[in-house]
Design a protein around this motif. Structure first.
Motif, PDB file in Angstrom:
ATOM      1  N   THR A 137      -4.038  11.911  -9.899  1.00  0.00           N
ATOM      2  CA  THR A 137      -2.408  12.400  -9.806  1.00  0.00           C
ATOM      3  C   THR A 137      -2.195  13.219 -10.096  1.00  0.00           C
ATOM      4  N   ASP A 138      -3.127  14.397 -11.323  1.00  0.00           N
ATOM      5  CA  ASP A 138      -2.813  14.730 -12.366  1.00  0.00           C
ATOM      6  C   ASP A 138      -2.612  16.195 -11.438  1.00  0.00           C
ATOM      7  N   TRP A 139      -2.327  16.612 -10.477  1.00  0.00           N
ATOM      8  CA  TRP A 139      -2.932  17.878  -9.938  1.00  0.00           C
ATOM      9  C   TRP A 139      -2.030  17.902  -9.093  1.00  0.00           C
ATOM     10  N   ALA A 140      -1.138  17.185  -8.754  1.00  0.00           N
ATOM     11  CA  ALA A 140      -0.077  17.125  -7.454  1.00  0.00           C
ATOM     12  C   ALA A 140       1.346  18.220  -8.794  1.00  0.00           C
ATOM     13  N   ASN A 141       1.710  18.646  -6.753  1.00  0.00           N
ATOM     14  CA  ASN A 141       3.679  18.942  -7.866  1.00  0.00           C
ATOM     15  C   ASN A 141       4.197  19.675  -6.692  1.00  0.00           C
ATOM     16  N   ASP A 142       4.830  20.014  -6.815  1.00  0.00           N
ATOM     17  CA  ASP A 142       6.228  19.186  -5.504  1.00  0.00           C
ATOM     18  C   ASP A 142       6.304  20.483  -4.447  1.00  0.00           C
ATOM     19  N   THR A 143       5.284  21.634  -4.402  1.00  0.00           N
ATOM     20  CA  THR A 143       5.395  22.546  -3.563  1.00  0.00           C
ATOM     21  C   THR A 143       5.352  21.745  -1.972  1.00  0.00           C
ATOM     22  N   LYS A 144       6.074  22.227  -1.242  1.00  0.00           N
ATOM     23  CA  LYS A 144       6.115  21.633   0.213  1.00  0.00           C
ATOM     24  C   LYS A 144       5.208  22.325   0.662  1.00  0.00           C
ATOM     25  N   ASP A 145       4.679  21.669   2.000  1.00  0.00           N
ATOM     26  CA  ASP A 145       4.219  22.166   2.818  1.00  0.00           C
ATOM     27  C   ASP A 145       3.987  22.709   4.099  1.00  0.00           C
ATOM     28  N   SER A 146       4.626  23.798   3.851  1.00  0.00           N
ATOM     29  CA  SER A 146       5.978  24.809   4.981  1.00  0.00           C
ATOM     30  C   SER A 146       5.308  25.863   5.451  1.00  0.00           C
ATOM     31  N   GLN A 147       4.680  25.474   6.575  1.00  0.00           N
ATOM     32  CA  GLN A 147       3.761  27.045   7.547  1.00  0.00           C
ATOM     33  C   GLN A 147       5.363  27.701   8.556  1.00  0.00           C
ATOM     34  N   GLU A 148       6.151  27.242   7.838  1.00  0.00           N
ATOM     35  CA  GLU A 148       7.528  28.286   9.148  1.00  0.00           C
ATOM     36  C   GLU A 148       6.727  29.576   9.032  1.00  0.00           C
ATOM     37  N   LEU A 149       7.892  30.470  10.720  1.00  0.00           N
ATOM     38  CA  LEU A 149       7.641  31.488   9.969  1.00  0.00           C
ATOM     39  C   LEU A 149       8.788  31.864  10.926  1.00  0.00           C
ATOM     40  N   PRO A 150       9.283  33.313  10.388  1.00  0.00           N
ATOM     41  CA  PRO A 150       9.907  34.126  11.229  1.00  0.00           C
ATOM     42  C   PRO A 150       9.625  34.333  12.897  1.00  0.00           C
ATOM     43  N   THR A 151      10.045  34.762  13.717  1.00  0.00           N
ATOM     44  CA  THR A 151      10.114  35.327  14.659  1.00  0.00           C
ATOM     45  C   THR A 151       9.075  36.547  15.408  1.00  0.00           C
ATOM     46  N   ALA A 152       8.598  36.930  16.030  1.00  0.00           N
ATOM     47  CA  ALA A 152       7.539  37.803  15.913  1.00  0.00           C
ATOM     48  C   ALA A 152       8.499  38.795  16.431  1.00  0.00           C
ATOM     49  N   SER A 153       8.369  40.340  16.753  1.00  0.00           N
ATOM     50  CA  SER A 153       9.048  40.802  17.250  1.00  0.00           C
ATOM     51  C   SER A 153       7.954  41.986  17.644  1.00  0.00           C
ATOM     52  N   PRO A 154       7.395  41.810  19.093  1.00  0.00           N
ATOM     53  CA  PRO A 154       6.126  43.214  18.977  1.00  0.00           C
ATOM     54  C   PRO A 154       6.707  44.539  18.909  1.00  0.00           C
ATOM     55  N   ASN A 155       6.415  45.288  19.506  1.00  0.00           N
ATOM     56  CA  ASN A 155       5.972  47.425  19.847  1.00  0.00           C
ATOM     57  C   ASN A 155       7.092  47.066  20.712  1.00  0.00           C
ATOM     58  N   GLN A 156       7.352  48.181  21.029  1.00  0.00           N
ATOM     59  CA  GLN A 156       8.197  48.333  22.353  1.00  0.00           C
ATOM     60  C   GLN A 156       6.729  49.292  23.257  1.00  0.00           C
ATOM     61  N   GLU A 157       6.039  49.948  22.463  1.00  0.00           N
ATOM     62  CA  GLU A 157       5.497  50.650  22.483  1.00  0.00           C
ATOM     63  C   GLU A 157       4.149  50.295  23.045  1.00  0.00           C
ATOM     64  N   HIS A 158       3.612  50.791  24.366  1.00  0.00           N
ATOM     65  CA  HIS A 158       2.493  49.634  24.966  1.00  0.00           C
ATOM     66  C   HIS A 158       1.320  50.630  24.499  1.00  0.00           C
ATOM     67  N   PHE A 159       1.289  52.010  24.661  1.00  0.00           N
ATOM     68  CA  PHE A 159       0.132  52.195  24.072  1.00  0.00           C
ATOM     69  C   PHE A 159      -0.051  53.167  22.790  1.00  0.00           C
ATOM     70  N   HIS A 160      -1.505  52.802  21.942  1.00  0.00           N
ATOM     71  CA  HIS A 160      -1.772  53.113  20.063  1.00  0.00           C
ATOM     72  C   HIS A 160      -2.390  53.624  19.699  1.00  0.00           C
ATOM     73  N   LEU A 161      -2.851  55.199  19.679  1.00  0.00           N
ATOM     74  CA  LEU A 161      -3.928  55.959  18.495  1.00  0.00           C
ATOM     75  C   LEU A 161      -4.451  55.916  17.529  1.00  0.00           C
ATOM     76  N   GLU A 162      -5.293  54.920  16.950  1.00  0.00           N
ATOM     77  CA  GLU A 162      -5.081  55.431  15.317  1.00  0.00           C
ATOM     78  C   GLU A 162      -5.927  56.485  15.211  1.00  0.00           C
ATOM     79  N   HIS A 163      -5.655  57.888  15.072  1.00  0.00           N
ATOM     80  CA  HIS A 163      -6.824  59.254  14.986  1.00  0.00           C
ATOM     81  C   HIS A 163      -7.614  59.257  13.718  1.00  0.00           C
TER      82      HIS A 163
END
Lengths: 418, 425
Positions: free
Chosen positions: B223-249
């Protein structure tokens, strides 16, 4: 201890079988004793291009891949300077499909201009993807001709030039097949959940009637002894400088091989090894550095390769490597350090023997080098190496006159005046 | 007479018949998953923590922490740790993803008693020194810059950003300036908060010996290495880009890297496993539609593949390739042509059977031996799934039909849902 059974067919095909009942699968590995060292200097990259053509269908079977996928199998192949290796895995109960496929393409390929034209394009894209369009990707293209002046190791497996691949003709493809692909120039290994004698019967059935062929006798030019240090500077659009120091060493089958390999391990195997600890961790001259042996069948190379830290001058970094070389030439490796690298060898052998496909490939290579049974004596050979032998290796290898250097410089770093 | 033109008779084994997985809890509640077996007296241990990118307040902190804990402990220098691990022929590895960080130990079973105390110390009492932090960051910064020269990496980074946006953990790709914005205290805080017994799962495989549970309890069950951090994996909703074509030069690029991606389902969605069959057929194996068209017929590329990734909270369906820059438009067009064919034309039974059989064989390969099974079960962590998932996969493969393939193609392979990202000149 890997238990093996060996057989030889009348046509010269060698068969090595190892049973492993812990897997439901089986592996079939076919090693052909032909690599890029067997190529004409004007037609490099041919052995590898040919490897691609081996998937274009054979005399009686229009597609190699489809029937294999139909029985749950998967396959691939690779080419080196020394050899070409084809392998497949499938549910053990379907072993015969694998033997059927491999035997037919050993019998005769379906040579087609169309397949050649497409695979040339594919290989050229592979050339670009792996060597030309990758940061530091052209290092082998620069180093090999610097280190070898005569021996065919002077070009890499992919070829010295895209043009050589473009120029390959169908006649050359055919003649390459009949002069190198033959049962008497191949080693077949089968591993997995199979019965060795049953495998032998099936192999006789499928491979027994393939005629042995007149394989071109290998007559490679000897590389003359290097007499003075060589140096090449390349400037590229890369973020940081890389340094390579390369020394000629013995071949995989020479008796000094194991001591030379341990020498590289003392210097570089594992994060506790010397050059990583001293040059990366303590002195911060490099961000990463390795020393390794090539393990080629002909006389090979011992390489130091390091990425120079951003705020360090590459020539200062190089001095530190020579300092480490001086130490290992002058001082015996301690018992503890030697035992450590031997333990690592034993452990990595054990881990590599877990997988049945690995075992199939490794057994084929040992058979090519001498005999497959030697796999079981490999650890002993390493264990017998003494600190004195390692020192002797270091002394004979690490001569300035035996060294070729590549300074691969970052244009950007140079412009910044570092 | 040998009938070389005829396919030898064959049969596919039915049922998975994989090694059994045991589960139990240590005294402090840590869940242990254990698969016993193999030919050699070796073992693999994974310690998995809820210490991924999602839990990390700043970019890079999760990955840096997981690397830096290996570099020395309160009682041993980094060199001593490395030397001991090397001496016993063991290997320590680590990796970090969005939701988890894992530390992996491979060891000869006979030396477990020698190396486990080191592993315990690394996790509970790492040194986290400034010197090691500086060395590590210098290397990582160089690696980052080298990676940034690769068109494939550029296209991948951009595609994540487009699908999830830069303020979402999945879309927050590392940038050069991040390397100057993290410090040792960030790492110390993150270790303190996320490397605790209440956030840990242990996966063991191989032949670790009969006293495994006892040994694990000794090193990790206290029990020497416990803490009170919650195992939280919650995430905000993703907001995808509007533009459907992208060029990385990318100046001087000989080839262009192409990524064609869309948001997709996660592992626990009912379509995920059936979709794997469509994915394999489309671009997931050597005999796929995409490989046949772009490599074997046109010679445009060394390789092209489609893939499905499932993070905990979102999935991606994608296509990845590198082609000659002048041919990239043709390549993109052909990818969408192949989608259209699958949406509009019934595939032949023969092709479907081949894909199914290939996948059944592949499933055997992916679950062969204790280490493979432990990797497979690690991929299920965080989802409410166990190894019976692979039985369901087997069923999904066997039950797939021509009609279902078309239905799935009409649902998931719709051109307007995809984003095209190209990195090149």
């Amino acid at each position: 201890m890997i238990e093996i059974k060996k057989y030889k067919l009348d046509n010269g095909l060698r068969l090595v079988v190892h049973q492993d009942k812990t897997t439901p699968l089986a592996a079939v590995n076919v090693l052909y004793n032909v690599g890029s060292k067997d190529e004409d200097e004007q037609k490099t990259g041919f052995a590898h291009l040919f490897e691609h053509l081996m998937f274009g269908g054979s005399k009686n079977i229009p597609s190699y891949d489809n029937p294999l996928q139909n029985v749950g199998g998967d396959n691939n192949a690779w080419t080196s300077n020394d050899l070409t290796n084809y392998y497949l895995t499938l549910p053990a109960s379907n072993l015969e499909t694998g033997l059927w496929l491999e035997s037919d393409r050993m019998l005769e390929l379906n040579f087609s201009q169309e397949s050649l034209d497409v695979q040339k394009k594919v290989v050229i894209e592979e050339f670009k993807q792996r060597y030309l369009n990758q940061p530091y990707g052209d290092i082998p293209l620069l180093l090999r001709p610097l280190v070898y002046k005569v021996h065919p190791y002077k070009w890499p497996t992919i070829g010295a030039d895209v043009k050589h691949i473009e120029d390959a003709t169908l006649d050359e493809v055919k003649s390459f097949f009949y002069s190198h692909y033959a049962p008497n120039n191949a080693i077949l290994t089968v591993t997995g959940n199979i019965d060795p004698d049953d495998v032998f019967e099936k192999v006789k059935k499928w491979f027994g009637d393939i005629p042995s062929r007149d394989v071109v006798k290998r007559n490679l030019p000897l590389e003359p002894k290097q007499t003075k240090m060589r140096e090449l500077v390349a400037e590229r659009d890369v973020p940081s400088d890389t340094l390579q120091l390369v020394f000629h060493m013995c071949s995989r089958t020479d008796k000094e091989y194991h001591a030379t390999d341990l020498l590289s391990d003392v210097l570089s195997n594992g994060t506790s090894a010397r050059i990583y600890q001293r040059l990366v961790k303590e002195q911060k001259l490099f961000t990463d550095i390795h020393a390794y042996v090539s393990g080629d069948i002909e006389k090979g190379l011992f390489t130091f390769a390091g990425n120079v830290s951003d705020d360090v001058n590459i020539y200062d970094a190089e001095k530190a490597i020579w300092e480490e070389i001086k130490i290992i030439k002058e001082t015996l490796v301690s018992d503890y350090e030697l035992q450590k690298v031997k333990n690592k060898i034993e452990s990595s052998m054990l881990f590599s023997e877990i997988n049945f496909l690995n075992k199939a490939m490794t057994l084929a290579q040992f058979e090519l080098l001498g005999k497959a049974e030697d796999i079981n004596y490999e650890v002993d050979k390493y264990n017998k190496v003494t600190a004195e032998e390692i020192q002797a290796c270091a002394k004979s290898l690490f001569e300035q006159s035996n060294c070729s250097k590549l300074y691969y410089l970052s244009k950007e770093k140079k412009e910044k005046g570092c | 007479m040998l009938k070389r033109k005829e396919v030898p008779s064959f049969a596919l084994p039915s049922g998975l018949n994989i090694l059994e997985q045991k589960t139990y809890k240590l005294n402090n509640g840590i869940q242990v998953l254990f698969v016993e077996g193999g030919t050699q007296e070796v073992a693999k241990l994974d310690l998995v923590f809820a210490a991924g990118v999602v839990q990390s307040p700043k970019a890079l902190v999760a990955a840096v922490t997981n690397s830096l804990i290996h570099e020395g402990t309160e009682s041993m220098s980094a060199f001593e740790v490395a030397e001991k691990i090397d001496f016993y022929g063991a290997y320590l590895g680590q990796s970090t993803n969005y939701h988890h960080a894992q530390i992996t130990l491979y060891a000869l079973s006979k030396y477990l008693p020698n190396v486990l105390p080191i592993l315990e110390d690394i996790i509970k009492k790492p040194a986290l020194s400034q010197h090691e932090f500086d060395v590590h960051m210098a290397k990582k910064k160089q690696d980052f810059l080298v990676d940034s020269e690769k068109v494939k990496t550029l296209a991948h980074r951009k595609s994540q950003e487009i699908l999830f946006s830069a303020d979402h953990p999945y879309g927050k790709v590392a940038k050069l300036h991040h390397f100057d914005e993290i410090n040792l205290q960030d790492v110390k805080d993150f270790h303190q908060r996320q490397y605790a017994s209440n956030l840990c799962t242990i996966i063991v495989s191989g032949q670790p010996g009969d006293d495994l549970q006892e040994v694990l309890n000794k090193h990790f069950g206290g029990t020497d290495w416990a803490n009170d951090t919650k195992d939280s994996q919650e995430l905000p909703t993703a907001s995808p880009n509007q533009e459907h074509f992208h060029l990385e030069h990318k100046e001087n690029a000989m080839q262009s890297a192409i990524r064609i991606v869309r948001p997709s389902v996660t592992k626990d969605h009912e379509d995920f496993l059936p979709l794997q069959v469509l994915n394999t057929l489309f671009g997931g194996y050597f005999g796929s539609r995409l490989m046949n068209n772009l490599r074997e017929e046109k010679g445009l590329t060394y390789g092209i593949s489609s893939y499905m990734i499932s993070f905990l909270k979102a999935g991606v369906f994608g296509i990845s390739t590198e082609v000659l820059s002048e041919k990239r438009e043709l390549a993109v067009k052909e990818v969408f042509n192949e989608m259209q064919k699958l949406r509009t034309q019934d595939i032949e039974e023969e092709e479907l059977t081949r894909v199914k059989n290939f996948m059944l064989g592949d499933l055997m390969r992916n679950l062969d031996g204790p280490f493979a099974i432990s990797d497979a079960s690690r991929g299920l962590l965080g989802f409410d799934l166990d190894l019976s998932y692979f039985d369901t996969l087997e069923k999904s493969i066997k039950c797939m039909t021509v009609a279902k393939i078309k239905e799935l193609a009409n649902k998931y392979l719709v051109e307007s849902d995809f984003y095209v990202v190209i990195a090149g000149k």
